[in-house]
Design a protein around this motif. Structure first.
Motif, short mmCIF file in Angstrom:
data_model
loop_
_atom_site.label_atom_id
_atom_site.label_comp_id
_atom_site.label_asym_id
_atom_site.label_seq_id
_atom_site.Cartn_x
_atom_site.Cartn_y
_atom_site.Cartn_z
N GLY A 10 9.72 6.60 6.78
CA GLY A 10 10.10 5.22 7.05
C GLY A 10 10.29 4.99 8.53
O GLY A 10 11.40 4.94 9.01
N GLY A 59 6.05 9.29 7.98
CA GLY A 59 7.17 10.09 7.49
C GLY A 59 7.93 9.35 6.41
O GLY A 59 7.33 8.75 5.52
N ALA A 75 0.81 -1.21 0.00
CA ALA A 75 0.00 0.00 0.00
C ALA A 75 0.84 1.26 0.00
O ALA A 75 0.34 2.34 -0.30
N GLY A 76 2.11 1.14 0.36
CA GLY A 76 2.97 2.31 0.32
C GLY A 76 3.05 3.05 1.63
O GLY A 76 2.89 2.47 2.70
N ARG A 77 3.26 4.33 1.51
CA ARG A 77 3.53 5.20 2.65
C ARG A 77 2.45 5.08 3.71
O ARG A 77 1.27 5.05 3.42
N LEU A 78 2.89 4.98 4.95
CA LEU A 78 1.94 4.95 6.04
C LEU A 78 1.47 6.37 6.33
O LEU A 78 2.22 7.32 6.15
#
Lengths: 106, 242
Positions: free
Chosen positions: A14, A12, A5-8
């Motif tokens: 990571g 930020g 899903a990608g970026r949380l």
């Protein structure tokens, strides 16, 4: 490519991993990026810091990945040894912080 | 270019512990692997956002198969996906194996002392397996610091490979131990009592969290081990976090 899903939402750049706060990695983690530029493994080369003169393996220096691109710092004086960033299909490598590199051949 | 990004197939997955998983990757082409090396893995989201993480290789099988072990970091961006969601048949973008510093080279006949903190055991396991596969004559010793018995990776493989004079293993349990075993953290004294003696001039590999690696390498240098015989890997980005 996968179901990632990608970026949380609040992660930020990571959370807890590469790019977390003041944390740093080993120069070991430069092996992949530098393998796209050099035919030999540069992380096992020894470099002399242009600021303090300490000699260390690139793999044992401190790698900061929060900065624009990656910044490798001397483990003795924290002077900048190397900067690497990628820009439009090009790698830009700044080595001015190293006065020399000793590379094992063969 | 000696290396760039390639697609690798997920050939198998194996739950190593409640929070860690070993992922078997079949690479696009035969690979040359040195024990201790890592792979970079790149994930791309539907919106184009990318994340790259490095994971140590735990095992290799010629010509094209590499196992990585990933510890889930709660709230991490990449590891929960790799540990919980990735399935056999999926593909991952990988670069490597890479790294020429934190590696064991079989042409080196020195005794080898391996020291692992938690998931830092992963690259050391690749060295243990290569040593066993070659029936290499150098004595190996592994000191493995871990929270509790359930957090031990590769327990059965390690038990099968352990043999006096060939591979000797010492576990240090920091939170909870099996019955009859002590609980406690490594310190300078217990470390020195557990590792190969200075007189054997061992090659020493230490992998774990930054604090663990720095404490252990400092104690060894204080005890008279030569700094240039000690190689370290902090697992900030080397598997175990993110």
């Amino acid at each position: 490519m996968t179901g990632w899903a990608g970026r949380l939402p609040e992660a930020g750049t990571g959370a807890g991993g590469r790019g977390s706060g003041e944390d740093y990695l080993d120069g070991n983690a430069l092996a992949g990026p530098l393998s796209e530029i050099f035919a030999v493994d540069v992380t096992s080369a020894r470099g002399r810091c242009g600021s303090c003169g300490a000699v260390s393996a690139i793999a044992q220096a401190r790698l900061y990945v929060d900065a624009p691109g990656m910044v490798l710092r001397c483990p003795s004086c924290l002077g900048v040894l190397l900067r690497l960033r990628e820009d439009g299909g090009q790698a830009v490598l700044d080595l001015r912080g190293l006065s020399y590199l000793t590379v094992d051949l063969g | 270019m000696s290396s760039a990004w390639h697609a690798a197939d997920v050939a198998a997955v194996h739950e190593e512990t409640a929070t860690a998983r070993t992922i078997r990757l079949r690479m696009a082409a035969p690979v040359r692997f040195l024990p201790g090396q890592h792979l970079d893995i790149r994930l791309t989201a539907p919106d184009g956002y990318q994340a790259v993480r490095s994971y140590s290789v735990a095992a290799a099988a010629a010509p094209d198969t590499l196992d990585i072990t990933v510890e889930e970091l709660p709230g991490g961006e990449v590891s929960p996906y790799l540990v919980r969601k990735l399935s056999v048949g999926d593909q991952l973008e990988v670069r490597g194996p890479v790294g020429g510093w934190f590696v064991w080279r079989p042409e080196d006949s020195s005794p080898v002392q391996l020291i692992a903190g938690g998931s830092g055991v992963v690259p050391l396991m690749a060295m243990v397996r290569a040593h066993a596969a070659l029936r290499h004559p150098a004595p190996f010793r592994l000191l493995y610091s871990v929270r509790d018995p359930e957090s031990v990776y590769y327990r059965q493989d390690l038990a099968a490979l352990a043999a006096p004079g060939t591979l000797e293993i010492t576990y240090v349990y920091t939170r909870r131990a099996p019955e009859g075993r002590p609980v406690g953290r490594l310190d300078a004294r217990s470390l020195e009592a557990s590792v190969l003696g200075r007189e054997t001039d061992p090659a020493i590999y230490i992998c774990g969290a930054t604090g663990f690696v720095e404490a252990v390498s400092g104690w060894l240098v204080d005890a008279g081990y030569a700094p240039d015989r000690i190689r370290t890997e902090r697992y900030g980005g080397m598997g175990g976090t993110a």
